[in-house]
Write a protein that holds these residues in place. Structure first.
Motif, PDB file in Angstrom:
ATOM      1  N   TYR A   1      -9.941  -0.079  21.853  1.00 37.57           N
ATOM      2  CA  TYR A   1      -9.343  -0.547  22.292  1.00 37.57           C
ATOM      3  C   TYR A   1      -9.654  -0.161  23.287  1.00 37.57           C
ATOM      4  N   HIS A   2      -9.760  -2.161  24.093  1.00 33.61           N
ATOM      5  CA  HIS A   2     -11.137  -1.965  25.535  1.00 33.61           C
ATOM      6  C   HIS A   2     -12.447  -1.559  25.933  1.00 33.61           C
ATOM      7  N   GLY A   3     -12.612  -1.652  24.308  1.00 33.75           N
ATOM      8  CA  GLY A   3     -14.350  -1.045  24.479  1.00 33.75           C
ATOM      9  C   GLY A   3     -14.562   0.170  24.263  1.00 33.75           C
ATOM     10  N   ARG A   4     -13.073   1.292  23.271  1.00 31.30           N
ATOM     11  CA  ARG A   4     -13.265   2.543  23.373  1.00 31.30           C
ATOM     12  C   ARG A   4     -12.470   3.112  22.094  1.00 31.30           C
ATOM     13  N   GLU A   5     -13.398   3.788  21.158  1.00 33.51           N
ATOM     14  CA  GLU A   5     -12.826   4.161  20.054  1.00 33.51           C
ATOM     15  C   GLU A   5     -12.071   5.404  20.356  1.00 33.51           C
ATOM     16  N   TYR A   6     -11.094   5.597  19.780  1.00 32.64           N
ATOM     17  CA  TYR A   6     -10.437   6.313  19.993  1.00 32.64           C
ATOM     18  C   TYR A   6      -9.892   6.971  17.846  1.00 32.64           C
ATOM     19  N   ASN A   7     -11.107   8.468  18.279  1.00 33.04           N
ATOM     20  CA  ASN A   7     -11.013   8.612  16.702  1.00 33.04           C
ATOM     21  C   ASN A   7      -9.001   9.515  16.348  1.00 33.04           C
ATOM     22  N   ILE A   8      -8.508   9.477  15.373  1.00 32.23           N
ATOM     23  CA  ILE A   8      -7.247   9.954  15.429  1.00 32.23           C
ATOM     24  C   ILE A   8      -7.394  10.742  14.369  1.00 32.23           C
ATOM     25  N   PRO A   9      -6.930  12.330  14.807  1.00 33.18           N
ATOM     26  CA  PRO A   9      -6.350  13.338  13.634  1.00 33.18           C
ATOM     27  C   PRO A   9      -5.245  13.375  12.475  1.00 33.18           C
ATOM     28  N   ARG A  10      -5.530  14.095  11.844  1.00 32.27           N
ATOM     29  CA  ARG A  10      -4.595  13.664  10.855  1.00 32.27           C
ATOM     30  C   ARG A  10      -4.168  15.323  10.526  1.00 32.27           C
ATOM     31  N   CYS A  67       0.794  -0.804   0.694  1.00 29.98           N
ATOM     32  CA  CYS A  67      -0.059  -0.238  -0.252  1.00 29.98           C
ATOM     33  C   CYS A  67       0.970   1.666   0.179  1.00 29.98           C
ATOM     34  N   VAL A  68       1.912   1.128   0.711  1.00 27.32           N
ATOM     35  CA  VAL A  68       2.897   2.601   0.112  1.00 27.32           C
ATOM     36  C   VAL A  68       2.746   3.096   1.623  1.00 27.32           C
ATOM     37  N   VAL A  69       1.570   3.764   1.858  1.00 30.28           N
ATOM     38  CA  VAL A  69       1.280   5.101   3.180  1.00 30.28           C
ATOM     39  C   VAL A  69       0.096   4.487   2.771  1.00 30.28           C
ATOM     40  N   CYS A  70      -0.990   4.225   4.351  1.00 30.57           N
ATOM     41  CA  CYS A  70      -2.326   4.112   4.699  1.00 30.57           C
ATOM     42  C   CYS A  70      -2.791   4.547   5.928  1.00 30.57           C
ATOM     43  N   PRO A  71      -3.620   6.054   6.008  1.00 34.12           N
ATOM     44  CA  PRO A  71      -3.547   6.507   6.863  1.00 34.12           C
ATOM     45  C   PRO A  71      -4.644   5.874   7.949  1.00 34.12           C
ATOM     46  N   VAL A  72      -4.529   6.094   9.018  1.00 36.69           N
ATOM     47  CA  VAL A  72      -5.134   5.171  10.536  1.00 36.69           C
ATOM     48  C   VAL A  72      -6.658   6.374  10.722  1.00 36.69           C
ATOM     49  N   SER A  73      -7.496   6.139  10.671  1.00 36.70           N
ATOM     50  CA  SER A  73      -8.292   7.231  11.135  1.00 36.70           C
ATOM     51  C   SER A  73      -8.978   7.033  12.545  1.00 36.70           C
ATOM     52  N   SER A  74      -9.327   5.524  12.622  1.00 34.93           N
ATOM     53  CA  SER A  74      -9.506   5.136  14.519  1.00 34.93           C
ATOM     54  C   SER A  74      -8.534   3.802  14.945  1.00 34.93           C
ATOM     55  N   ILE A  75      -8.587   3.789  16.133  1.00 34.58           N
ATOM     56  CA  ILE A  75      -8.268   2.349  17.095  1.00 34.58           C
ATOM     57  C   ILE A  75      -9.148   2.221  17.972  1.00 34.58           C
TER      58      ILE A  75
END
Length: 375
Positions: free
Chosen positions: A337-346, A327-335
């Motif tokens: 973890y332990h029942g909670r969703e963490y939205n990742i900024p860009r 894919c070369v580079v692929c951004p992450v939108s969320s993780i």
């Protein structure tokens, strides 16, 4: 010591040589129809020819042979089928905007392949000679390299133990072969952020294991976990390790965090090569580019989920992305973890997009760079 010396001499007396390459070219009726670029998906279509080099412990390496694509004939007792004595590599060739065909850092793939071969008790080979053979294979199937700057030719060197013996021991026979596949973007959604499932009950690798090797045995156990993440609505798995939940890899990619450290400095962080993660060629390239730019700190160190969460809560987390050949580079939108969703900024402008553009410029010949090797 005498026995070891004898085995070593046998392996080195008969290295495979490009000058010995035998070519068996397809007849017109054997040529396969080429798919449209719009129909390309990862690993589905194969080119007309393949490369094979066989080895045995008595005669060493046979001459390399390029022939029409065909099925392999294996004894049902072949070691690869029972003990997973095999490995592979992932490389790409690109058709530049100037019409030239190029490989990307093939020497790094061959070095990693040799390292995995040693760990798998498979014989070593001459990396430069193998690159020459791969180049010739691509030249023969050059019309399969997509005329597109969003597609490429995926190269899959594979090495398997073939001797018909059920003994758990080093192989006496092996086959090194290379397949070519025209491919489009790895993720059909294109350059869009993906969501990750991070579940510490699943572990991809561990100290003293083979997590740093590119062997099939590392991938098969991850497929079930990948399916579990998809059932929960995610695209990939964020692999964690240890009681402190260290980040290791994301799917089959290396992972990067772009963040502000505790001193407010911008910092690009990725896990170290401590045996848990694959030494990715794209990973290495991004690190070298970032260090060349000298615009922010570049650090290889252990990262834990606790640190990620703290940086997220303190709004110091700028961006997370994966990196790999496919894919070369692929951004992450969320993780998740332990029942909670963490939205990742860009971050804006996005560092991942900058890396992707820089790598693409090298791949497709828009800039001259020593990493791009003419075919």
């Amino acid at each position: 010591m005498a026995v070891r010396g004898l085995i070593l001499s046998v392996r080195l007396l008969h290295p495979q040589k490009f000058s010995d390459l035998e070519e068996k070219i397809c007849t017109p009726d054997q040529l396969r129809p080429k798919p449209d670029n719009s129909a390309l998906v990862f690993g589905k279509y194969f080119t007309d020819h393949m490369l094979e080099v066989s080895w045995d412990s008595k005669r060493g390496w046979a001459k390399p042979v390029i022939s029409p694509m065909h099925n392999l004939q294996l004894h049902p007792g072949a070691k690869v089928l029972h003990y997973a004595i095999e490995l592979f590599e992932g490389m790409k060739a690109y058709r530049g905007e100037d019409g030239c065909l190029r490989l990307f850092r093939p020497d790094r793939n061959m070095a990693r392949m040799l390292s995995t071969a040693k760990r798998s008790s498979l014989p070593t080979f001459d990396a430069e000679e193998m690159i020459k053979c791969i180049k010739r294979l691509i030249q023969i199937d050059k019309e399969w390299v997509p005329y597109s700057t969003t597609s490429s030719l995926y190269i899959r060197p594979t090495f398997i133990a073939t001797d018909p013996s059920l003994g758990v021991a080093s192989p006496n026979e092996a086959l090194l072969y290379v397949l070519l596949c025209p491919v489009g973007p790895y993720f059909t959604s294109g350059f869009k952020p993906i969501s990750l499932m991070a579940d510490p009950q699943y572990v991809r690798s561990w100290p003293g294991g083979c997590g740093a090797m590119k062997m099939g045995a590392n991938y098969a156990p991850t497929i079930y976990i990948q399916k579990q993440s998809e059932l929960l609505g995610h695209q990939q798995v964020l692999w964690l390790y240890g009681a402190d939940h260290q980040l290791t890899e994301v799917g089959t990619m290396n992972i990067f965090l772009f963040m502000l450290n505790s001193n407010g400095e911008r910092e690009l962080v990725t896990p170290p090569l401590d045996g848990l993660i694959l030494p990715g060629v794209t990973r290495l390239s991004l690190l070298e580019l970032a260090r060349e730019w000298k615009e922010f700190r570049v650090v290889e160190r252990t990262i834990t989920m606790a640190e990620v969460i703290q940086a997220h809560e303190e709004k110091r987390l700028l961006e997370i992305f994966g990196a790999g050949t496919a894919c070369v580079v692929c951004p992450v939108s969320s993780i998740s973890y332990h029942g909670r969703e963490y939205n990742i900024p860009r971050s804006e402008p996005s560092l991942s997009q900058r890396f992707l553009k820089t790598m693409s410029d090298i791949h497709y010949g828009r800039v001259q760079h020593p990493w791009a090797v003419d075919i």
